[in-house]
Design a protein around this motif. Structure first.
Motif, PDB file in Angstrom:
ATOM      1  N   ALA A   1       0.826  -1.202   0.000  1.00 12.15           N
ATOM      2  CA  ALA A   1       0.000   0.000   0.000  1.00 12.15           C
ATOM      3  C   ALA A   1       0.862   1.254   0.000  1.00 12.15           C
ATOM      4  N   GLU A   2       0.254   2.358  -0.413  1.00 13.61           N
ATOM      5  CA  GLU A   2       0.978   3.630  -0.457  1.00 13.61           C
ATOM      6  C   GLU A   2       1.459   4.008   0.942  1.00 13.61           C
ATOM      7  N   GLU A   3       2.753   4.296   1.049  1.00 17.83           N
ATOM      8  CA  GLU A   3       3.326   4.627   2.356  1.00 17.83           C
ATOM      9  C   GLU A   3       3.513   6.130   2.476  1.00 17.83           C
ATOM     10  N   ASN A   4       2.699   6.758   3.264  1.00 22.18           N
ATOM     11  CA  ASN A   4       2.913   8.138   3.685  1.00 22.18           C
ATOM     12  C   ASN A   4       2.479   8.227   5.140  1.00 22.18           C
ATOM     13  N   PHE A   5       2.826   9.327   5.782  1.00 19.19           N
ATOM     14  CA  PHE A   5       2.600   9.431   7.227  1.00 19.19           C
ATOM     15  C   PHE A   5       1.134   9.194   7.586  1.00 19.19           C
ATOM     16  N   THR A   6       0.238   9.806   6.837  1.00 22.37           N
ATOM     17  CA  THR A   6      -1.181   9.688   7.150  1.00 22.37           C
ATOM     18  C   THR A   6      -1.673   8.253   6.983  1.00 22.37           C
ATOM     19  N   ASN A   7      -1.312   7.633   5.869  1.00 23.10           N
ATOM     20  CA  ASN A   7      -1.772   6.264   5.629  1.00 23.10           C
ATOM     21  C   ASN A   7      -1.222   5.276   6.659  1.00 23.10           C
ATOM     22  N   ILE A   8       0.052   5.417   6.999  1.00 27.88           N
ATOM     23  CA  ILE A   8       0.639   4.504   7.979  1.00 27.88           C
ATOM     24  C   ILE A   8      -0.062   4.660   9.327  1.00 27.88           C
ATOM     25  N   ASN A   9      -0.327   5.911   9.716  1.00 32.24           N
ATOM     26  CA  ASN A   9      -1.049   6.131  10.971  1.00 32.24           C
ATOM     27  C   ASN A   9      -2.436   5.482  10.935  1.00 32.24           C
ATOM     28  N   LYS A  10      -3.100   5.594   9.801  1.00 31.43           N
ATOM     29  CA  LYS A  10      -4.426   4.988   9.680  1.00 31.43           C
ATOM     30  C   LYS A  10      -4.340   3.471   9.772  1.00 31.43           C
ATOM     31  N   TRP A  11      -3.309   2.884   9.159  1.00 29.21           N
ATOM     32  CA  TRP A  11      -3.149   1.428   9.234  1.00 29.21           C
ATOM     33  C   TRP A  11      -2.901   0.984  10.670  1.00 29.21           C
ATOM     34  N   ILE A  12      -2.082   1.723  11.411  1.00 33.66           N
ATOM     35  CA  ILE A  12      -1.814   1.360  12.803  1.00 33.66           C
ATOM     36  C   ILE A  12      -3.110   1.359  13.602  1.00 33.66           C
ATOM     37  N   SER A  13      -3.924   2.393  13.398  1.00 37.44           N
ATOM     38  CA  SER A  13      -5.213   2.457  14.083  1.00 37.44           C
ATOM     39  C   SER A  13      -6.124   1.310  13.647  1.00 37.44           C
ATOM     40  N   CYS A  14      -6.092   1.005  12.364  1.00 42.01           N
ATOM     41  CA  CYS A  14      -6.910  -0.080  11.828  1.00 42.01           C
ATOM     42  C   CYS A  14      -6.544  -1.402  12.485  1.00 42.01           C
ATOM     43  N   PHE A  15      -5.245  -1.674  12.617  1.00 39.18           N
ATOM     44  CA  PHE A  15      -4.789  -2.926  13.231  1.00 39.18           C
ATOM     45  C   PHE A  15      -5.282  -3.030  14.676  1.00 39.18           C
ATOM     46  N   ALA A  16      -5.131  -1.943  15.430  1.00 39.11           N
ATOM     47  CA  ALA A  16      -5.531  -1.955  16.843  1.00 39.11           C
ATOM     48  C   ALA A  16      -7.047  -2.091  16.982  1.00 39.11           C
ATOM     49  N   LEU A  17      -7.782  -1.343  16.174  1.00 38.26           N
ATOM     50  CA  LEU A  17      -9.247  -1.428  16.216  1.00 38.26           C
ATOM     51  C   LEU A  17      -9.729  -2.839  15.891  1.00 38.26           C
ATOM     52  N   ALA A  18      -9.109  -3.450  14.895  1.00 37.37           N
ATOM     53  CA  ALA A  18      -9.516  -4.794  14.475  1.00 37.37           C
ATOM     54  C   ALA A  18      -9.433  -5.783  15.629  1.00 37.37           C
ATOM     55  N   VAL A  19      -8.317  -5.743  16.361  1.00 44.98           N
ATOM     56  CA  VAL A  19      -8.135  -6.667  17.484  1.00 44.98           C
ATOM     57  C   VAL A  19      -9.148  -6.393  18.583  1.00 44.98           C
ATOM     58  N   ASN A  20      -9.307  -5.127  18.948  1.00 47.73           N
ATOM     59  CA  ASN A  20     -10.164  -4.837  20.089  1.00 47.73           C
ATOM     60  C   ASN A  20     -11.648  -4.935  19.775  1.00 47.73           C
ATOM     61  N   GLU A  21     -12.002  -4.831  18.501  1.00 50.71           N
ATOM     62  CA  GLU A  21     -13.385  -5.121  18.127  1.00 50.71           C
ATOM     63  C   GLU A  21     -13.662  -6.613  18.213  1.00 50.71           C
ATOM     64  N   GLU A  22     -12.660  -7.426  17.888  1.00 49.82           N
ATOM     65  CA  GLU A  22     -12.792  -8.866  18.097  1.00 49.82           C
ATOM     66  C   GLU A  22     -12.898  -9.170  19.594  1.00 49.82           C
ATOM     67  N   ASN A  23     -12.069  -8.513  20.378  1.00 51.08           N
ATOM     68  CA  ASN A  23     -12.090  -8.727  21.828  1.00 51.08           C
ATOM     69  C   ASN A  23     -13.449  -8.383  22.420  1.00 51.08           C
ATOM     70  N   ALA A  24     -14.033  -7.272  21.966  1.00 49.95           N
ATOM     71  CA  ALA A  24     -15.305  -6.810  22.520  1.00 49.95           C
ATOM     72  C   ALA A  24     -16.459  -7.754  22.202  1.00 49.95           C
ATOM     73  N   SER A  25     -16.262  -8.639  21.233  1.00 48.85           N
ATOM     74  CA  SER A  25     -17.341  -9.547  20.830  1.00 48.85           C
ATOM     75  C   SER A  25     -17.005 -11.005  21.140  1.00 48.85           C
ATOM     76  N   PHE A  26     -16.287 -11.238  22.247  1.00 48.84           N
ATOM     77  CA  PHE A  26     -15.928 -12.585  22.693  1.00 48.84           C
ATOM     78  C   PHE A  26     -15.104 -13.341  21.653  1.00 48.84           C
ATOM     79  N   GLY A  27     -14.269 -12.616  20.912  1.00 45.95           N
ATOM     80  CA  GLY A  27     -13.398 -13.272  19.951  1.00 45.95           C
ATOM     81  C   GLY A  27     -12.134 -13.792  20.604  1.00 45.95           C
ATOM     82  N   ARG A  28     -11.394 -14.629  19.888  1.00 46.96           N
ATOM     83  CA  ARG A  28     -10.117 -15.126  20.400  1.00 46.96           C
ATOM     84  C   ARG A  28      -9.023 -14.141  20.016  1.00 46.96           C
ATOM     85  N   ILE A  29      -8.288 -13.703  21.023  1.00 47.82           N
ATOM     86  CA  ILE A  29      -7.267 -12.680  20.821  1.00 47.82           C
ATOM     87  C   ILE A  29      -5.972 -13.106  21.519  1.00 47.82           C
TER      88      ILE A  29
END
Length: 472
Positions: free
Chosen positions: A268-296
């Motif tokens: 994916a295109e690497e610039n400061f904004t996109n990388i920051n968004k990806w980091i947030s995306c990764f964290a959100l993905a895990v904790n949304e799984e956690n909030a719904s009794f997912g395996r983490i």
């Protein structure tokens, strides 16, 4: 002081809370084992379970009651089909029958055999619970348990239970110990010392295998999270956001599996904004799984389980340090930093607020990232100190007792702070640091002790009461 393996700090778990879900689940399993040692499952007539303090006050939102029932029912959170949890719980409630240890059916009436006592706390720890078994001959077996953070459980008699006491060859209970032994052994990398100490539990080959298994589970969890839309359970009507961010960042690109998806992220295109968004995306993905009794992956807790995955995924997608050796060293260093907080302060929000969860996970991630980016032992410890320093005093005030607001977004912030801390440490001379990691851990513990109980995972202060949330 007892040594702790890094894989007791970073391990497979289930959402939404390590203290309030995994801890009670582990306690229920421990009580079953106690029954088997004292008598037999077939001799049990009834079992009672009462939760106190923080466990009771946020029990419904954290699935504490569910964990207790399923644990007594003989289920294992590491292997249970998470899509069947609601069905299994409803079956117990509706039938009023629990299959103790998966072996014997006994009567179990929710609200009678399982009680959430919000009026009382046990003295030993805010996360207290009492199990009682009544046998056919009229005798009783009663045991108290305490969920002390990260899924760990204790009794008043034992600080930790059902574990062999291990003393490593070079025990590292403080940051100063790490400096001392690395210097003594001529190690320029923090992780080299951990490899040696982990041999007290397993071979170096097995340690690598376990770390790579953790990485595999992290990728699986993130992939699930970025591909699920909808509303999280619990009544707050919180929308999943990771999938939408993922879709916007990838545009029209199509993938069939997590390997193809990961390659698209890397490309994916690497610039400061996109990388920051990806980091947030990764964290959100895990904790949304956690909030719904997912395996983490619990790291070191469930409420903070998105920080380390987000930072490790960032390193694999957007830095050159992407070898399996880098992954292993990241996880080992992160886990060892977690043990320092566990032994000298707390990783329980019920004891220390969110600084004990997001703050600790951010310190762990900062240290792991600094290690693989080439930081010295001093810079690794400095990165952990910087990350915790800027989480001191962070309260735990979940709205409606759910691990959603503000917990999910806090993981994105913890990840960004970890990366910033690593970058600062790498450009600094640790010899000139005015605050050591040991000093910030002590400060964090003193802050925890001074913090009002209203801000320690009770949902009685902060955002939990400032925001008016209807019950239905």
């Amino acid at each position: 002081m007892e040594s702790i393996s890094v894989f007791e700090i970073i391990k497979v778990g289930i959402g939404p809370s390590s203290s309030h879900t995994m801890g009670p689940w582990n306690a229920a399993t421990s009580f079953i084992n106690l029954i088997k040692r004292e008598k037999a499952i077939t001799e049990v007539k009834e079992v009672f379970l009462e939760f106190f303090g923080s466990l009771a006050k946020t029990g419904i939102g954290h699935g504490t009651d569910i964990a207790g029932m399923l644990g007594l029912n003989g289920e294992d959170f590491k292997t249970i089909d998470t899509t069947k949890i609601d069905e299994k719980v409803e079956n117990i409630k509706n039938s009023q029958i629990l299959k103790l240890a998966g072996e014997k059916e006994i009567p179990f009436i929710y609200g009678h055999h399982l009680i959430l006592n919000m009026q009382k706390s046990l003295d030993f720890h805010p996360n207290g619970m009492i199990f009682k078994a009544i046998f056919n001959d009229g005798s009783e077996l009663v045991q108290d348990y305490y969920s002390v953070g990260g899924g760990f459980i204790a009794t008043q008699e034992k600080n930790s239970i059902e574990k062999d006491c291990v003393r490593t060859l070079y025990p590292c209970h403080h940051g100063a110990d790490i400096f001392k032994y690395c210097d003594k052994l001529g190690f320029t990398r923090f992780s080299d010392l951990i490899f040696v100490n982990e041999e007290s539990w397993r071979s170096q080959e097995e340690t690598r295998k376990e770390a790579l298994y953790i990485w595999k589970q992290i990728k699986e969890c993130i992939y699930k999270g970025v591909n699920k839309e909808g509303i999280l359970p619990g009544g707050l009507n919180v929308s999943r956001r990771a999938a939408g961010i993922n879709r916007k960042l990838l545009g029209e690109k199509i993938y069939k599996n997590k390997e193809e998806w990961f390659q698209l992220v890397v490309d994916a295109e690497e610039n400061f904004t996109n990388i920051n968004k990806w980091i947030s995306c990764f964290a959100l993905a895990v904790n949304e799984e956690n909030a719904s009794f997912g395996r983490i992956i619990t790291a070191p807790t469930n409420g903070a389980s998105g920080v380390i995955p987000a930072v490790l995924m960032y390193s694999q997608a957007f830095t050159p340090f992407i070898s399996e050796d880098d992954i292993v060293r990241f996880i080992l260093v992160a886990g060892e930093i977690g043990t320092l907080f566990k032994k000298n302060a707390t990783i329980s929000a019920a004891m220390g607020g969110c600084q004990a969860e997001i703050g600790v996970s951010s310190a762990m991630a900062a240290a792991g990232l600094t290690e693989i980016l080439g930081g010295s032992v001093g810079q690794v410890l400095m990165a952990a100190e910087i990350a915790m320093e800027h989480h001191l005093g962070l309260t735990c005030d979940p709205i409606k007792g759910l691990v959603q607001i503000p917990c999910i977004e806090r993981n994105t912030m913890g990840a960004i702070k970890a990366i910033t801390a690593a970058n600062i440490a790498l450009e600094s001379d640790p010899i000139k640091a005015r605050v050591s990691l040991d000093e910030v851990i002590q400060t964090m513990w003193e802050t925890a002790q001074s913090m009002s109980d209203r801000f320690k995972e009770t949902s009685e202060g902060g955002l939990a009461i400032a925001v008016n949330v209807p019950e239905c």
